[in-house]
Scaffold this active site. Structure first.
Site, mmCIF file in Angstrom:
data_model
loop_
_atom_site.group_PDB
_atom_site.id
_atom_site.type_symbol
_atom_site.label_atom_id
_atom_site.label_comp_id
_atom_site.label_asym_id
_atom_site.label_seq_id
_atom_site.Cartn_x
_atom_site.Cartn_y
_atom_site.Cartn_z
ATOM 1 N N ASP A 77 0.877 -1.160 0.000
ATOM 2 C CA ASP A 77 0.000 0.000 0.000
ATOM 3 C C ASP A 77 0.924 1.222 0.000
ATOM 4 O O ASP A 77 2.096 1.108 0.345
ATOM 5 C CB ASP A 77 -0.880 -0.047 1.258
ATOM 6 N N ARG A 78 0.406 2.400 -0.370
ATOM 7 C CA ARG A 78 1.263 3.583 -0.365
ATOM 8 C C ARG A 78 1.075 4.412 0.910
ATOM 9 O O ARG A 78 1.902 4.401 1.801
ATOM 10 C CB ARG A 78 1.014 4.445 -1.612
ATOM 11 N N ASP A 79 -0.030 5.150 0.970
ATOM 12 C CA ASP A 79 -0.245 6.084 2.076
ATOM 13 C C ASP A 79 -0.383 5.341 3.401
ATOM 14 O O ASP A 79 -1.229 4.469 3.548
ATOM 15 C CB ASP A 79 -1.482 6.944 1.815
ATOM 16 N N GLY A 108 -3.277 12.710 4.290
ATOM 17 C CA GLY A 108 -4.605 12.820 3.686
ATOM 18 C C GLY A 108 -4.502 13.304 2.252
ATOM 19 O O GLY A 108 -4.127 14.450 2.011
ATOM 20 N N THR A 161 -2.429 0.790 -4.770
ATOM 21 C CA THR A 161 -2.926 1.907 -3.978
ATOM 22 C C THR A 161 -4.262 2.451 -4.478
ATOM 23 O O THR A 161 -4.431 2.671 -5.674
ATOM 24 C CB THR A 161 -1.862 3.039 -3.918
ATOM 25 N N GLN A 193 -6.593 5.514 -4.897
ATOM 26 C CA GLN A 193 -6.371 6.957 -4.984
ATOM 27 C C GLN A 193 -7.696 7.651 -5.297
ATOM 28 O O GLN A 193 -7.886 8.244 -6.356
ATOM 29 C CB GLN A 193 -5.293 7.271 -6.034
ATOM 30 N N CYS A 241 -5.958 2.591 -8.224
ATOM 31 C CA CYS A 241 -7.376 2.706 -8.541
ATOM 32 C C CYS A 241 -7.796 4.158 -8.333
ATOM 33 O O CYS A 241 -7.783 4.646 -7.204
ATOM 34 C CB CYS A 241 -8.208 1.790 -7.651
ATOM 35 N N HIS A 281 -10.834 5.268 -8.896
ATOM 36 C CA HIS A 281 -12.302 5.284 -8.826
ATOM 37 C C HIS A 281 -12.833 5.463 -7.410
ATOM 38 O O HIS A 281 -12.149 5.174 -6.440
ATOM 39 C CB HIS A 281 -12.866 3.975 -9.398
ATOM 40 N N ASP A 329 -1.996 -0.691 5.821
ATOM 41 C CA ASP A 329 -2.373 -0.125 7.125
ATOM 42 C C ASP A 329 -3.866 -0.220 7.406
ATOM 43 O O ASP A 329 -4.326 0.292 8.417
ATOM 44 C CB ASP A 329 -1.898 1.333 7.234
#
Length: 182
Positions: free
Chosen positions: A9-11, A19, A51, A53, A91, A93, A134
């Site tokens: 995952d990224r964030d 955020g 990720t 998005q 993604c 969407h 996370d």
């Protein structure tokens, strides 16, 4: 036989989640992540970003802005640590999004579309692979795709009881995964 991979995952996993991070100035790698990625890569694992998005669908930033930040992130990892991401899947969407991005898709986690595409594109064996994220949604998507080991990290969203139950490992950071991986 397929290749082993670490899905990321990224964030909240690679970078501090402020955020809807979409500008280079706001992007901060979590301490030790670059070195840990290099160690995982040196152990023979493909590194695959998966990720959500939804900020694109919500109109907070454009797909082009996301791609520019991703190119910078990819370049930084290579320049500073010799790390090359083998796949980048995202993604854009969101069911309540705007325009073309407003859709219920198969790629948005907890659905497994990004994982399934990466497995196909990169010849990954999910039974030899890890997912590091996370949130519960990261783990659910990985489970659906057959990813063997689901890792929840404490560097992002607050860990839920449900997420903790679903995880094979709960670690403080991606950095702590390295000793578990052979």
């Amino acid at each position: 036989m397929g290749k082993k991979a670490v899905f990321l995952d990224r964030d909240g996993t690679l970078n501090i989640d402020h955020g809807y991070v979409h500008q280079i100035d706001d992007f901060q790698f979590i301490e030790g992540v670059g070195k840990a990625l290099k160690q995982l890569q040196d152990k023979g694992y493909l590194l695959v970003l998966v990720t959500n998005q939804s900020g694109i669908a919500r109109g907070y930033f454009s797909e082009q802005q996301f791609q520019q930040l991703t190119e910078w992130m990819d370049w930084s990892l290579d320049e500073d640590y010799g790390v090359v991401l083998d796949g980048i899947y995202y993604c854009p969407h969101y069911p309540e999004g705007q325009g073309e991005y407003q859709q219920k898709c198969d790629c948005r986690k907890p659905k497994a579309g990004m994982f399934q595409q990466a497995i196909k594109d990169l010849n990954i064996d999910p039974a030899q692979s890890y997912m590091v994220g996370d949130k519960l949604e990261d783990l659910l998507a990985a489970e659906t795709a057959g990813v063997k080991t689901k890792v929840l990290v404490r560097t992002g969203k607050a860990i839920t009881a449900e997420g903790e139950k679903k995880a094979d490992l709960v670690l403080n950071s991606l950095v702590d995964l390295v000793p578990y991986v052979n």
